[in-house]
Motif scaffolding. Sequence first.
Motif, PDB file in Angstrom:
ATOM      1  N   UNK A  64       0.842  -1.201   0.000  1.00 12.79           N
ATOM      2  CA  UNK A  64       0.000   0.000   0.000  1.00 12.79           C
ATOM      3  C   UNK A  64       0.877   1.251   0.000  1.00 12.79           C
ATOM      4  N   UNK A  65       1.966   1.215   0.761  1.00 15.22           N
ATOM      5  CA  UNK A  65       2.903   2.343   0.748  1.00 15.22           C
ATOM      6  C   UNK A  65       3.479   2.545  -0.645  1.00 15.22           C
ATOM      7  N   UNK A  79       2.114   1.530  -3.421  1.00 15.64           N
ATOM      8  CA  UNK A  79       1.033   1.926  -4.328  1.00 15.64           C
ATOM      9  C   UNK A  79       0.709   3.415  -4.173  1.00 15.64           C
ATOM     10  N   UNK A  80       0.781   3.940  -2.942  1.00 13.35           N
ATOM     11  CA  UNK A  80       0.506   5.366  -2.754  1.00 13.35           C
ATOM     12  C   UNK A  80       1.574   6.243  -3.388  1.00 13.35           C
ATOM     13  N   UNK A 121       1.625   4.059  -7.670  1.00 12.11           N
ATOM     14  CA  UNK A 121       0.328   3.722  -8.277  1.00 12.11           C
ATOM     15  C   UNK A 121       0.447   2.719  -9.434  1.00 12.11           C
ATOM     16  N   UNK A 125      -5.902  -3.195  -0.104  1.00 14.18           N
ATOM     17  CA  UNK A 125      -7.115  -2.407  -0.340  1.00 14.18           C
ATOM     18  C   UNK A 125      -7.437  -1.519   0.850  1.00 14.18           C
ATOM     19  N   UNK A 126      -7.145  -2.025   2.056  1.00 13.70           N
ATOM     20  CA  UNK A 126      -7.463  -1.249   3.252  1.00 13.70           C
ATOM     21  C   UNK A 126      -6.557  -0.025   3.393  1.00 13.70           C
ATOM     22  N   UNK A 127      -5.295  -0.166   2.989  1.00 19.85           N
ATOM     23  CA  UNK A 127      -4.335   0.898   3.278  1.00 19.85           C
ATOM     24  C   UNK A 127      -3.968   1.773   2.101  1.00 19.85           C
ATOM     25  N   UNK A 128      -4.357   1.408   0.862  1.00 13.92           N
ATOM     26  CA  UNK A 128      -3.977   2.301  -0.235  1.00 13.92           C
ATOM     27  C   UNK A 128      -4.977   3.443  -0.352  1.00 13.92           C
ATOM     28  N   UNK A 129      -4.508   4.563  -0.918  1.00 13.57           N
ATOM     29  CA  UNK A 129      -5.279   5.802  -0.902  1.00 13.57           C
ATOM     30  C   UNK A 129      -6.617   5.661  -1.617  1.00 13.57           C
ATOM     31  N   UNK A 130      -6.581   5.131  -2.833  1.00 13.14           N
ATOM     32  CA  UNK A 130      -7.786   5.152  -3.656  1.00 13.14           C
ATOM     33  C   UNK A 130      -8.028   3.780  -4.278  1.00 13.14           C
ATOM     34  N   UNK A 131      -8.396   2.777  -3.438  1.00 10.57           N
ATOM     35  CA  UNK A 131      -8.549   1.418  -3.968  1.00 10.57           C
ATOM     36  C   UNK A 131      -9.674   1.297  -4.994  1.00 10.57           C
ATOM     37  N   UNK A 132     -10.611   2.262  -4.979  1.00 13.96           N
ATOM     38  CA  UNK A 132     -11.756   2.142  -5.877  1.00 13.96           C
ATOM     39  C   UNK A 132     -11.587   2.940  -7.164  1.00 13.96           C
ATOM     40  N   UNK A 133     -10.447   3.563  -7.370  1.00 15.47           N
ATOM     41  CA  UNK A 133     -10.238   4.300  -8.621  1.00 15.47           C
ATOM     42  C   UNK A 133      -9.165   3.602  -9.439  1.00 15.47           C
ATOM     43  N   UNK A 170      -7.544   0.857  -8.604  1.00 16.61           N
ATOM     44  CA  UNK A 170      -7.011  -0.155  -7.712  1.00 16.61           C
ATOM     45  C   UNK A 170      -5.686  -0.712  -8.180  1.00 16.61           C
TER      46      UNK A 170
END
Lengths: 419, 419
Positions: free
Chosen positions: B335-336, B338-339, B342, B368-376, B378
């Motif tokens: 997640x780090x 990915x932020x 991306x 999914x819990x820790x990344x900034x925008x999992x729904x955009x 992903x």
Amino acid sequence: MRTGTEGRGNGFSVSTVRETNLQLVLRTVRELAPCSRAAVASDTGLNKTTVSSLVADLMARGLVRETGETSQRRVGRPGVLLALDDTSLAAIGLEVNVDYLAVVAVDLLDRELATRHVHFDARAAGPEASARLMAETVRETAAASALAGRRIVGVSVAVPGLVDPVGTVVLAPNLGWRDVPLGGRLAALLDDPALPTQVDNDGNLGVMAEFRDGTCAGTPDLVYVTGEVGVGAGVLSGGTLLRGASGSAGEIGHLCLDPDGPECACGRRGCLEALAGIGAIVAAAVPDLAAGGLPWTGSEVADLVGAATRRAREGDAVAVAAMERAGTWLGRGLAGLANVVDPGVVVLGGYFVPMGPWLLPSVRAALAEHMFAPDTGGCRVELSGLGFSAAARGGAAAMVHALDTGRLPLPAPAEERVE
Amino acid sequence: MRTGTEGRGNGFSVSTVRETNLQLVLRTVRELAPCSRAAVASDTGLNKTTVSSLVADLMARGLVRETGETSQRRVGRPGVLLALDDTSLAAIGLEVNVDYLAVVAVDLLDRELATRHVHFDARAAGPEASARLMAETVRETAAASALAGRRIVGVSVAVPGLVDPVGTVVLAPNLGWRDVPLGGRLAALLDDPALPTQVDNDGNLGVMAEFRDGTCAGTPDLVYVTGEVGVGAGVLSGGTLLRGASGSAGEIGHLCLDPDGPECACGRRGCLEALAGIGAIVAAAVPDLAAGGLPWTGSEVADLVGAATRRAREGDAVAVAAMERAGTWLGRGLAGLANVVDPGVVVLGGYFVPMGPWLLPSVRAALAEHMFAPDTGGCRVELSGLGFSAAARGGAAAMVHALDTGRLPLPAPAEERVE
């Protein structure tokens, strides 16, 4: 060495070839100015007749001018020198943030013609009123005396959040915006099909401004960190802006540093932004003044930052400790960033700049402690010299540079058209 | 559309122009094969006589061959078809890691000619013995029947650590190596000035292999995560490999996830690698077998991973819980990542592959819990299909692709030289 495209049955249409060559000549004049047409021909490999025709076209569009001086040559008659026309055009960059709207207008040489900083509560105003204020601000700026008689070549808006390629603000937690088609709405309000608009992330535009005009200009592996209520970053790697698969590269504000930490605007806990964003810092630095908590409106953020830095300067232990603690979290977050992209320099912007004297030592110490290889090149941390205008200025400059790297948006004025 | 460079007084020497055009024709044949000389001329803009001369040169160097078939054309005589010569040359990639040496040889089409996986304790052997084993392995591989009669165009070595541009291993904590001039030493041992060698980070070469040949090949924002005793990553952003200012981009193994966590080989606490590296996983999954702790030698790591996955498959609660817990830490670390960059896809390699069934669900949930925008958009997480040969294969492929993007390292054989 740049190479011109001479039409030779290679599948390009003549108009595309001409546009490509106009951009090439424009870039060449930008690099070599003051320079003669002969120098442009020699540098591009285009023939002199073609260069003369292209230069005439660029002059008609207000992009290139004759300086009035001539070159010293040992052979042949002296050539009239060319330069970018810094008198005819301007680009406008806006930045909307939680507590202000910043405006910068620049000429073709990226020089500032006008700047404004307006306290403004974008969250309370909402997207529609914010778009209307932006449109009005663009019109006022274009009409101001500093831009008298100039044609506007483009308008850029920087937003603290995730923006898609067509200018929709997908998610801006600190503005409370989600799926706001800002680019389209602003274009509709400005109602000028000849005026290109773009919307981009504030960190992305900030790092472009730092790369072009900042104290560490030209650093190819460069990061700009926004220091607002939200914390974001723009990341250049090898001179190229990282965007990522869905445009959310650089969202370091939501690096999780402490799973048991304070709640963040994004709904998670212990994000960098919740520990070292401006809201977190002033809440801890001037707890008596900041008791109401986020969201603050209008000029409150600036006032609280002013009070916090004043107290820190006077030696107030609470204010100093709050900034040092935030600096440690920020340094830890930057270590995470550094382990992933390995920048040579990180530039801190926004409200981090006035707090720099108390933030920087602990930022640097925590970064060196937590990054993988601090002794193999390391990573410098510096304060921005561009003030709050970095993102707006970066956007304005991007519109200028789109002229010689993208499509030329300007038709030659009808009365002077060169056929 | 690619554009050829015809010498026209532009400052390039004729030999450079010819080399550039050789590479261009090689790339064109790679893309269009099977194709006629006329098709190459048409695609590159070079004239047919030039193309014929260049093709003759490439054939003499063993890079291009005639397929023996002819093109169907409606006008004129049929053209003989060309393809890359997959019979004359080979490239060799090695990977040295904590507990093995992997070898892959590929032909000009990136197809595997030979692979080997040797249990080997590089830490105990030290740099000099490791370099000697590598040189010996290269010689054995080159002499093997699968490569009979082929000329070796280059040797690549992947290392789990930070490598500088001249092939010195600056820091490889899990090998215990620091400032080891591996590239130079290997070149000296191979003693063949015509044989280029390169040394690079294992994550960097792994992501290139995934980009070319993996299940998510062609994904421009792609990350490959090495799953060894150390954890590192190679990061592609917009199709370009991130290296960073000092070559340490992708060192996600040392993202700090828990300041109070276990000690790491780098000397810090709570690094991703100390929580979710293979050593940490087996220590928790099969504590009775792994009691001795790191460093393990030779085949011990593979044996422990085998025991851990066997127990997990049998439903052993300790083994399953260890992998799930490691997956959660790995997801937080990703997640780090990915932020910051991306990526569209993260591919897990090495020992993470056999543990995938127990790791993946918790990796994906934590990401999914820790990344900034999992729904955009992903970020997908997948297991590598390339096994332990990813980095070695990526290195071999890099040597092949250096032929048509860098300098052609092969002189035409003397007896067939084309002047």
